[in-house]
Design an enzyme around this catalytic site. Structure first.
Site, PDB file in Angstrom:
ATOM      1  N   CYS A   1       0.808  -1.226   0.000  1.00 28.19           N
ATOM      2  CA  CYS A   1       0.000   0.000   0.000  1.00 28.19           C
ATOM      3  C   CYS A   1       0.838   1.271   0.000  1.00 28.19           C
ATOM      4  O   CYS A   1       0.337   2.341  -0.353  1.00 28.19           O
ATOM      5  CB  CYS A   1      -0.930   0.022   1.214  1.00 28.19           C
ATOM      6  SG  CYS A   1      -1.883  -1.486   1.422  1.00 28.19           S
TER       7      CYS A   1
ATOM      8  N   HIS B   1      -8.737   2.653  -3.314  1.00 28.43           N
ATOM      9  CA  HIS B   1      -7.365   2.295  -2.926  1.00 28.43           C
ATOM     10  C   HIS B   1      -6.743   1.389  -3.992  1.00 28.43           C
ATOM     11  O   HIS B   1      -6.666   0.171  -3.825  1.00 28.43           O
ATOM     12  CB  HIS B   1      -7.403   1.600  -1.575  1.00 28.43           C
ATOM     13  CG  HIS B   1      -6.055   1.272  -1.008  1.00 28.43           C
ATOM     14  ND1 HIS B   1      -4.871   1.818  -1.470  1.00 28.43           N
ATOM     15  CD2 HIS B   1      -5.702   0.426   0.010  1.00 28.43           C
ATOM     16  CE1 HIS B   1      -3.861   1.335  -0.775  1.00 28.43           C
ATOM     17  NE2 HIS B   1      -4.333   0.483   0.115  1.00 28.43           N
TER      18      HIS B   1
ATOM     19  N   CYS C   1      -0.870   2.951   6.178  1.00 25.90           N
ATOM     20  CA  CYS C   1      -0.482   1.640   6.678  1.00 25.90           C
ATOM     21  C   CYS C   1      -0.199   0.746   5.477  1.00 25.90           C
ATOM     22  O   CYS C   1      -0.631   1.017   4.359  1.00 25.90           O
ATOM     23  CB  CYS C   1      -1.563   1.043   7.568  1.00 25.90           C
ATOM     24  SG  CYS C   1      -3.147   0.749   6.749  1.00 25.90           S
TER      25      CYS C   1
END
Length: 401
Positions: free
Chosen positions: A88, A357, A387
């Site tokens: 991520c 995302h 995160c």
């Protein structure tokens, strides 16, 4: 070391899983955003030393996608390129890797690129190279498998990121109502930004093949103007069958998405030579690791370190861009920082829950948005942090130029 600035951050719209951008490969999305970067800046492509690209779910259709996309976008063969994966945080890591090349004098101008087509993430096998035995081959879904194996053998995450989010829910006592309320806030922020035209300057339209010609996609597909607390409350928890107290739903989690984003990383002096207008200056950054089962709160130590290195406090920040992997994860981080969920500085135009995302594109998508938010809000300092599945987090402090 030399001071680094960020110029001309751009991004494609963010598409839903299987949505408007699904017919477009990650390679094509990456090429499109690089072509748009060339067109909008008018930069001589020979002035770019290299392309640092992030991608979390690659195939061999475009190996070392930074190099392949650069060549296909018309950059010369002297433009180098490679690919990285920090899950991520990959997009932001691409920016930071580019920054380190520029800071140390290895390069003068580097493009950071992040791209993901989760709609086209591969199904793969590791069993067929030496022949097929038994009933056939096992195909793994790269999306699901990556979430199960990201902690390695010593730190298994059999329930993926959702299971980790539920552990934070129990540990921090975050209610379902609080998570849904935060999700609604995110959608309202993103929809308001869409309707006001706040995203227009950062967006690159994408031409999508259709039965009759092409269709132009020029708007984020994930924000929902029709979302209500009642609709969110009606969704079933993803792990509800195994855990009667589960609260994490598709509605209070980030989406699975498709997008690409890019920016030019250089120095003030080189930007002036190339006719570029810097938008941000990199002040400091930090990375942190923690237990993979509690990866959602890793932004706390990462952000604390980045702020300490910059000699600033949360009170000094004008914008806080914290990626919304899960509402519960955001609320847990805010609790550790002593910040309120309604803090106006937090994701003023939405984030992962509403915008989406697209894993490796997210970091530069966030950077692009905050680069346009800061002047619009008359702000000077911003924190970007997220995160990372597997127990990591990145954070960076940027100043408006």
């Amino acid at each position: 070391m030399r001071e680094v600035v960020i110029c001309s951050p751009l991004r494609t719209p963010v598409g839903r899983m299987g949505g408007a951008l699904a017919p477009v490969s990650a390679h094509s999305l990456a090429t499109s955003v690089l072509e748009a970067l060339r067109a909008r800046t008018g930069i001589d492509p020979a002035a770019i030393d290299g392309v640092v690209a992030a991608q979390g779910y690659p195939t061999m259709e475009a190996p070392a996608i930074g190099r392949v996309a650069a060549l296909d976008a018309g950059f010369p063969v002297t433009t180098t390129g490679y690919q990285l994966d920090r899950r991520c945080g990959s997009g932001l890591q691409a920016v930071l890797n580019a920054a380190m090349e520029v800071q140390t004098g290895v390069a003068d101008a580097v493009i950071a690129l992040g791209v993901e087509s989760m709609s086209n993430a591969p199904l793969y096998t590791v069993e067929g190279r030496r022949g097929v035995a038994g009933a056939g081959l096992m195909l793994h879904d790269a999306l699901a498998r990556g979430r199960e194996t990201v902690g390695g053998r010593r730190f298994p995450t059999p329930e993926g990121n959702v299971g980790s989010a539920e552990l934070l829910r129990a540990g921090y006592g975050v209610s379902r109502e609080a998570q849904d309320a935060f999700a609604l806030r995110s959608h309202r922020m993103a929809v308001a930004a869409q309707q006001s035209g706040a995203f227009d300057a950062e967006l690159v339209p994408v031409e999508v093949p259709a039965r009759r010609g092409t269709v132009t996609v020029d708007r984020d597909e994930h924000p929902r103007a029709d979302t209500t607390l009642e609709a969110l409350a009606a969704l079933r928890p993803i792990l509800g069958r195994a855990d009667a107290e589960a609260t994490v739903t598709a509605g209070n989690s980030s989406g699975q998405n498709d997008a690409a984003a890019a920016c030019i990383v250089t120095t003030q002096a080189r930007a002036a030579e190339l006719g570029l207008a810097p938008m941000l200056r990199l002040v400091s950054w930090a990375v942190a690791g923690n237990d993979p089962l509690r990866f959602g709160v890793a932004p706390v130590p990462a952000a604390d370190r980045a702020l300490a290195r910059a000699g600033i406090r949360f009170a000094d920040l004008d914008v806080i861009e914290l990626n919304e992997a899960f509402a519960v994860q955001v609320l847990a981080c805010l609790a550790d920082w002593g910040l309120d969920a309604d803090d106006a500085r937090l994701n003023p135009r939405g984030s992962g829950i509403s915008i989406g995302h697209p894993i490796a594109a997210t970091g530069i998508r966030m950077l692009t948005t905050l680069a346009h938010e800061l002047p619009a809000l008359d702000g000077e300092l911003a924190l970007q942090t997220m995160c990372i599945g597997g127990g990591q987090a990145l954070a960076a402090v940027f100043a408006r130029v």
